[in-house]
Enzyme design. Structure first.
Site, PDB file in Angstrom:
ATOM      1  N   ARG A 208       0.860  -1.185   0.000  1.00 51.13           N
ATOM      2  CA  ARG A 208       0.000   0.000   0.000  1.00 51.13           C
ATOM      3  C   ARG A 208       0.896   1.234   0.000  1.00 51.13           C
ATOM      4  O   ARG A 208       1.902   1.292   0.707  1.00 51.13           O
ATOM      5  CB  ARG A 208      -0.927   0.025   1.220  1.00 51.13           C
ATOM      6  CG  ARG A 208      -2.060  -0.998   1.181  1.00 51.13           C
ATOM      7  CD  ARG A 208      -3.065  -0.666   0.082  1.00 51.13           C
ATOM      8  NE  ARG A 208      -4.251  -1.512   0.113  1.00 51.13           N
ATOM      9  CZ  ARG A 208      -4.384  -2.634  -0.589  1.00 51.13           C
ATOM     10  NH1 ARG A 208      -3.385  -3.053  -1.352  1.00 51.13           N
ATOM     11  NH2 ARG A 208      -5.505  -3.323  -0.520  1.00 51.13           N
ATOM     12  N   GLU A 237      -2.832   7.735  -4.515  1.00 49.90           N
ATOM     13  CA  GLU A 237      -3.624   7.104  -5.585  1.00 49.90           C
ATOM     14  C   GLU A 237      -5.075   7.577  -5.527  1.00 49.90           C
ATOM     15  O   GLU A 237      -5.628   7.757  -4.446  1.00 49.90           O
ATOM     16  CB  GLU A 237      -3.617   5.575  -5.408  1.00 49.90           C
ATOM     17  CG  GLU A 237      -2.309   4.899  -5.709  1.00 49.90           C
ATOM     18  CD  GLU A 237      -2.387   3.389  -5.481  1.00 49.90           C
ATOM     19  OE1 GLU A 237      -3.492   2.821  -5.582  1.00 49.90           O
ATOM     20  OE2 GLU A 237      -1.348   2.790  -5.202  1.00 49.90           O
ATOM     21  N   HIS A 254      -0.300   0.226  -9.488  1.00 53.51           N
ATOM     22  CA  HIS A 254      -0.938  -0.686  -8.526  1.00 53.51           C
ATOM     23  C   HIS A 254      -1.456  -1.941  -9.223  1.00 53.51           C
ATOM     24  O   HIS A 254      -2.622  -2.311  -9.075  1.00 53.51           O
ATOM     25  CB  HIS A 254      -2.085   0.029  -7.797  1.00 53.51           C
ATOM     26  CG  HIS A 254      -2.462  -0.637  -6.502  1.00 53.51           C
ATOM     27  ND1 HIS A 254      -3.060   0.061  -5.475  1.00 53.51           N
ATOM     28  CD2 HIS A 254      -2.348  -1.919  -6.082  1.00 53.51           C
ATOM     29  CE1 HIS A 254      -3.302  -0.780  -4.470  1.00 53.51           C
ATOM     30  NE2 HIS A 254      -2.881  -1.990  -4.824  1.00 53.51           N
TER      31      HIS A 254
END
Length: 371
Positions: A208, A237, A254
Site C-alpha cells: 500500500r 492514488e 498498482h
C-alpha cells in the site's frame, strides 16, 4: 437476488447464475446505485462503510483483494453483514513482479543478487512466498513481522525488528495498511527510517502506498541519498506525483498482483464464501490447460530475467504510467490503466522446456509450479 459487482472483476459468471448481477465502476459507486441489492462485490478502490451501506439491503460484502483497509470491518460486524475477501489470491503474481524488480534493480546497480541481503517486511501470503523465492535466488533473507512474532511464529525465518534490518541491500514491503494498534503500518518507512537508507540500497513497495511517507521518500531521492526504488503503489492514488515518478527507477499503477489467474482466483474465493453463506454447493471451477511453451536456457541472472519477461515486462507498465501523467486528468487515466489492463498470465500458465544451470533450478521450479 440482486448483486452489485465491480466491473473490473473477471469470472463473475458463477454469480450470474445465482442472481441478477449489475456491473458498476467501483471507484465511483454510490448508495443510490446499490438500490435493493443484497450482495456487494468490490475491489480495493471502493470504500465500504456506513456512508455507502447505511439503509441498504446489503447482507454480504465480498472484496476480491488481499487487503481490507478499504472496508470498515467493525461497521459490517455491527450490522450483521457477512464479509469475505481473498487473502493470497495474487501472491504468485506479486512474487513474480518482485522477483523481476529485484533483478532489474541489481542490473541497474551492476551487481548480483546472489549473496546480497534482503529484508522482507511482512510474512503473509505474499511476503512468505517472496522470502522463499529470494532465498532460492541466492539472497540472504531476513524477515520482520511483529504481529506474527506475537503469535509464536515457528517458520524458517528468524523474525527481527524493522530497525535492525534497515542496512539490508534490499527492502521489500508486504504489510497491510493499518492506522492503529501497536504495529500500525502507515508511514512505516517515515522520514527518520528513510534517512537511514543510502543510495547503495534498493527499495520495493507492492503493498500500500501510505506504508512509505512519499514526501519524505521524494526528498531523499531528490537529494541523491535515497535507495534505488521501484513503486507499484502510491500514497495519493489514483494521483501519482510526477516528481516522485521521475525519481524512481520504475513505477507501475498498482498492478503487481494483476494477473489473469490472480484475479480469477480472487473472484472464485468470493464465490465459494458466498455459497457457504447461502449453504449451497459451489459449482466446480473450470479446468484450463496451457499449451504455450518457453524454450530458453537459464544459466545466469540475465537469462532468468528474460524468462520472467516472457510473461510480463515491468518496463511497459512504467511507460504506460508515465504517459498517463501527461493526460488532462491523470487520476482518471490511472484508473483506466487498471480497468483496461492487458491480460497478463503467471508463469505457471506456460510449459518450460530448456536447460537450467544448477544454481537456478530451485527458483525455476518455484516459478513453474502450479501451487
Amino acid at each position: 437476488m440482486q448483486i452489485i459487482a465491480d466491473a473490473n472483476m473477471p469470472g463473475l459468471e458463477p454469480f450470474d447464475a445465482m442472481g441478477a448481477v449489475t456491473r458498476v465502476d467501483g471507484r465511483s459507486l454510490t448508495r443510490q446505485q446499490l438500490g435493493e441489492a443484497e450482495v456487494l462485490l468490490v475491489r480495493s478502490v471502493t470504500r465500504v462503510d456506513a456512508g455507502l451501506l447505511a439503509g441498504s439491503r446489503v447482507r454480504f460484502v465480498g472484496s476480491a483483494t488481499i487487503g481490507t483497509d478499504h472496508v470498515d470491518l467493525a461497521y459490517l460486524q455491527e450490522q450483521g453483514i457477512r464479509f469475505a475477501h481473498a487473502p493470497g489470491c495474487n501472491a504468485r503474481a506479486v512474487a513474480e513482479y518482485v522477483l523481476q524488480a529485484v533483478l532489474l534493480l541489481c542490473q541497474a546497480r551492476n551487481r548480483s543478487p546472489v549473496g546480497a541481503t534482503a529484508a522482507v517486511v511482512g510474512l503473509g501470503n505474499v511476503g512468505h512466498r517472496v522470502a522463499d523465492w529470494l532465498t532460492d535466488l541466492g539472497m540472504n533473507v531476513r524477515a520482520c513481522d511483529p504481529p506474527l512474532a506475537e503469535q509464536g511464529y515457528e517458520g524458517p525465518y528468524q523474525l527481527e525488528p524493522l530497525d535492525a534490518m534497515l542496512e539490508a541491500d534490499l527492502i521489500t514491503l508486504h504489510v497491510p495498511l493499518t492506522d492503529s494498534g501497536g504495529h500500525a503500518t502507515r508511514h512505516l518507512l517515515d522520514a527518520v527510517r528513510l534517512s537511514r537508507l543510502s543510495a547503495s540500497q534498493m527499495l520495493i513497495n507492492t503493498c500500500r502506498g501510505p506504508v512509505i511517507d512519499n514526501d519524505a521518500l521524494l526528498a531523499r531521492l531528490q537529494g541523491g541519498r535515497g535507495p534505488a526504488t521501484i513503486l507499484d503503489v502510491w500514497e495519493t492514488e489514483p494521483l501519482v506525483p510526477a516528481a516522485l515518478f521521475e525519481q524512481v527507477l520504475l513505477g507501475s499503477p498498482h498492478i503487481a498482483g494483476y494477473s489473469a489467474e490472480g484475479k480469477l482466483k480472487g473472484t472464485r474465493m468470493l464465490y465459494q464464501a458466498f455459497c457457504d453463506w447461502l449453504d449451497v454447493e459451489a459449482e466446480p471451477a473450470p479446468v484450463s490447460a496451457s499449451n504455450k511453451i518457453i524454450q530458453r536456457p537459464v544459466a545466469n541472472e540475465d537469462d532468468l530475467l528474460r524468462v520472467l519477461q516472457v510473461a510480463y515486462r515491468l518496463s511497459e507498465d512504467h511507460q504506460r504510467l508515465g504517459d498517463s501523467l501527461t493526460s488532462a486528468e491523470p487520476g482518471k487515466a490511472f484508473d483506466r490503466l487498471r480497468k483496461e489492463y492487458p491480460v497478463r498470465h503467471e508463469l505457471h500458465d506456460w510449459l518450460y522446456q530448456g536447460d537450467i544451470g544448477a544454481p537456478w533450478q530451485g527458483i525455476m521450479r518455484r516459478l513453474f509450479a502450479r501451487t
